[in-house]
Design a protein around this motif. Structure first.
Motif, PDB file in Angstrom:
ATOM      1  N   UNK A 171      44.440  31.125  24.279  1.00  0.00           N
ATOM      2  CA  UNK A 171      45.865  31.176  24.702  1.00  0.00           C
ATOM      3  C   UNK A 171      45.984  32.095  26.059  1.00  0.00           C
ATOM      4  N   UNK A 172      46.894  31.775  26.781  1.00  0.00           N
ATOM      5  CA  UNK A 172      47.219  32.488  28.161  1.00  0.00           C
ATOM      6  C   UNK A 172      47.506  33.944  27.563  1.00  0.00           C
ATOM      7  N   UNK A 173      46.972  34.779  28.261  1.00  0.00           N
ATOM      8  CA  UNK A 173      47.201  36.248  28.108  1.00  0.00           C
ATOM      9  C   UNK A 173      47.988  36.854  29.369  1.00  0.00           C
ATOM     10  N   UNK A 174      47.049  37.447  30.254  1.00  0.00           N
ATOM     11  CA  UNK A 174      47.473  38.206  31.421  1.00  0.00           C
ATOM     12  C   UNK A 174      46.494  37.593  32.419  1.00  0.00           C
ATOM     13  N   UNK A 175      46.966  37.863  33.765  1.00  0.00           N
ATOM     14  CA  UNK A 175      46.122  37.456  34.697  1.00  0.00           C
ATOM     15  C   UNK A 175      45.123  38.472  34.980  1.00  0.00           C
ATOM     16  N   UNK A 176      43.824  38.017  35.583  1.00  0.00           N
ATOM     17  CA  UNK A 176      42.863  38.811  35.996  1.00  0.00           C
ATOM     18  C   UNK A 176      42.136  38.155  37.118  1.00  0.00           C
ATOM     19  N   UNK A 177      41.160  38.627  37.830  1.00  0.00           N
ATOM     20  CA  UNK A 177      40.241  37.800  38.554  1.00  0.00           C
ATOM     21  C   UNK A 177      38.893  37.300  37.916  1.00  0.00           C
ATOM     22  N   UNK A 178      38.578  36.215  38.711  1.00  0.00           N
ATOM     23  CA  UNK A 178      37.324  35.679  38.272  1.00  0.00           C
ATOM     24  C   UNK A 178      36.114  36.609  38.352  1.00  0.00           C
ATOM     25  N   UNK A 179      36.419  37.491  39.501  1.00  0.00           N
ATOM     26  CA  UNK A 179      35.342  38.451  39.504  1.00  0.00           C
ATOM     27  C   UNK A 179      35.265  39.351  38.503  1.00  0.00           C
ATOM     28  N   UNK A 180      36.524  39.732  37.994  1.00  0.00           N
ATOM     29  CA  UNK A 180      36.384  40.738  36.771  1.00  0.00           C
ATOM     30  C   UNK A 180      35.579  40.088  35.601  1.00  0.00           C
TER      31      UNK A 180
END
Length: 474
Positions: free
Chosen positions: A192-201
């Motif tokens: 389920x959607x959580x919080x944003x991050x980067x694909x790099x992370x």
């Protein structure tokens, strides 16, 4: 006797041996008795090299102690050096899974070394009255200290190779993480959607997981460098010279380049398979984490239109014989399957180690076979993932951007500023209407557009500048 055979004799009786074979009667009987896997110990060159290193160390120690004549020791040492250099690998023909706690493997080595040593000093193969596989090549030894020591050295060598492949895989993930450092996406928990991050992370985390496993492999390798060599049959050192154990380990360390040390208690070391269990557990850990990573790659690349579709895996082959244009995530899939095998091998190692009785574990051959296969297949899997998949991954940047700004997960960033209850209300409205969180929040008047722009900046959302975001006042 046929012209292309020679007759050799053992406890059971006479036996024909191929005239051009370097192995002898004990090996022939083992080949007949143990047709189990369809493979031979030559499939594992690290094991052959390690066996030759152990035999070379023994011959050197026995020579130095005055137990083995200089000329015979020289011939045996020369034969061992040739084998360590890759010669005669095809003469190691016994099945890796065998009864006898590895005796067949030890005898295969003894016979090949003896016959090559005979040739070196000008005698025909099979003239064991000059150099005998047991009286000379196996002098002061038992299968029960030779075999486990050779297996341990082989595992350490194979571990070094796996560590190298894991390092290259980690580097591939790190390079891809740098490429994706500015690509915003939604993180997920429980799908389920959580919080944003980067694909790099996301890709950095994969590299970190691999590096952690490399540390555990280094620890496991250290446990394997304790040897019971010199303990002979059960660890008491029967038939061995008082100085042999210390000297042979020192010579083995010089020959192998590994810091081999004598065990503190040879009786314990002869029966204890704990180091193998430890290594197997670490290999299972590597496999589990690689498989989890590949699950993520398959999931985030699912689609291309009806799935998550966040990344694209490089197309390496057509995916279907009936569905035109379909491309499957075959590289992650094959890594998953290797992981399943390694996890199964861990159970085999566990059961075999537990089944040992009293002063010896008779099941070390299947332990060695399982661990060496796991190591070899993990190396191949890492190579495949590194060269055929990770560098070619691309990101669907626009799709990822839109997914973030459509997600109700953004509301979590507003909670410190408007409270949990108000954030929950916004999330419900967004889910019901399909409208962006930012627009709904602006309409409430609790935050200005400028404040929302600051709070919802990518670097704030992904934790790069959390303190700055926390200072925004409603």
């Amino acid at each position: 006797m046929a012209r292309n055979t020679r007759i050799e004799h053992d406890l059971v009786g006479d036996k024909e041996v191929p005239a051009d074979a370097y192995y002898g009667v004990h090996t022939v009987r083992a080949v007949e008795n143990f047709a189990i896997t369809g493979s031979t110990i030559s499939q594992f060159p690290e094991l052959i090299v390690s066996l030759a290193a152990v035999k070379q160390a023994a011959a050197t120690a026995n020579r130095d102690l005055g137990l083995l004549p200089q000329d015979l020791a020289g011939a045996i040492i020369a034969a061992c050096e040739e084998i360590r250099g890759g010669r005669l690998a095809d003469q190691f023909v016994v099945d890796p899974v065998q009864g006898g706690a590895g005796t067949s493997t030890n005898m295969n080595a003894n016979e090949v070394i003896a016959n090559r040593a005979l040739e070196i000093i000008g005698h025909p193969r099979g003239h064991y009255e000059v150099i005998h596989p047991l009286d000379h090549v196996n002098l002061g030894q038992s299968t029960n200290d030779v075999y486990p020591t050779a297996v341990r050295l082989a595992l350490v060598a194979s571990l070094r190779l796996l560590d190298d492949r894991l390092g290259k895989l980690a580097a591939a993930f790190t390079a891809k993480a740098a490429e994706f450092s500015g690509v915003l996406k939604m993180g997920r928990t429980q799908l389920q959607d959580a919080v944003p991050m980067t694909l790099g992370q996301e890709f950095t985390a994969y590299a970190v997981m691999i590096e952690e496993d490399r540390q555990r492999l280094t620890e496991a390798a250290a446990l394997l460098l304790e040897s019971n060599l010199g303990g002979t049959a059960i660890g008491t050192g029967i038939n061995g010279h008082p100085r042999y154990a210390e000297l042979v380990c020192a010579r083995l360390a010089e020959i192998s380049g590994e810091p081999v040390q004598p065990a503190d208690n040879f009786i314990e070391a002869t029966q204890d398979c704990g180091a193998f269990v430890q290594l197997s557990g670490v290999l299972k850990r590597v496999a589990v984490k690689l498989s989890k990573t590949c699950n993520d790659l398959r999931l985030t690349s699912s689609g291309p239109t009806a799935g998550l579709g966040e990344i694209n895996l490089p197309p390496v082959q057509a995916g279907s014989s009936i569905m035109p244009g379909k491309v499957n995530p075959v590289i992650p899939e094959v890594v998953n399957q290797v992981a399943f095998e390694v996890i199964g091998n861990d159970l085999t190692v566990t059961m075999a180690a537990e089944a040992g009785q009293l002063q010896l574990n008779a099941f070390e051959p299947v332990i060695a076979y399982s661990l060496l296969r796991s190591l070899a297949h993990l190396r191949a899997a890492c190579d495949t993932l590194t060269t055929r998949c990770i560098p070619g991954i691309t990101a669907n940047r626009d799709h990822l951007h839109d997914s973030v700004h459509r997600s109700i997960g953004l509301v979590t960033a507003l909670t410190p500023h408007i409270g949990y209850a108000a954030s929950t209300s916004l999330a419900r409205q967004a889910l019901a209407t399909g409208r962006p969180i930012k627009d709904l929040a602006a309409e409430t008047g609790m935050l200005t557009i400028a404040q929302l722009d600051t709070i919802l900046r990518p670097e704030h959302l992904t934790g790069h500048s959390a303190q700055a975001a926390a200072k925004v006042s409603p």
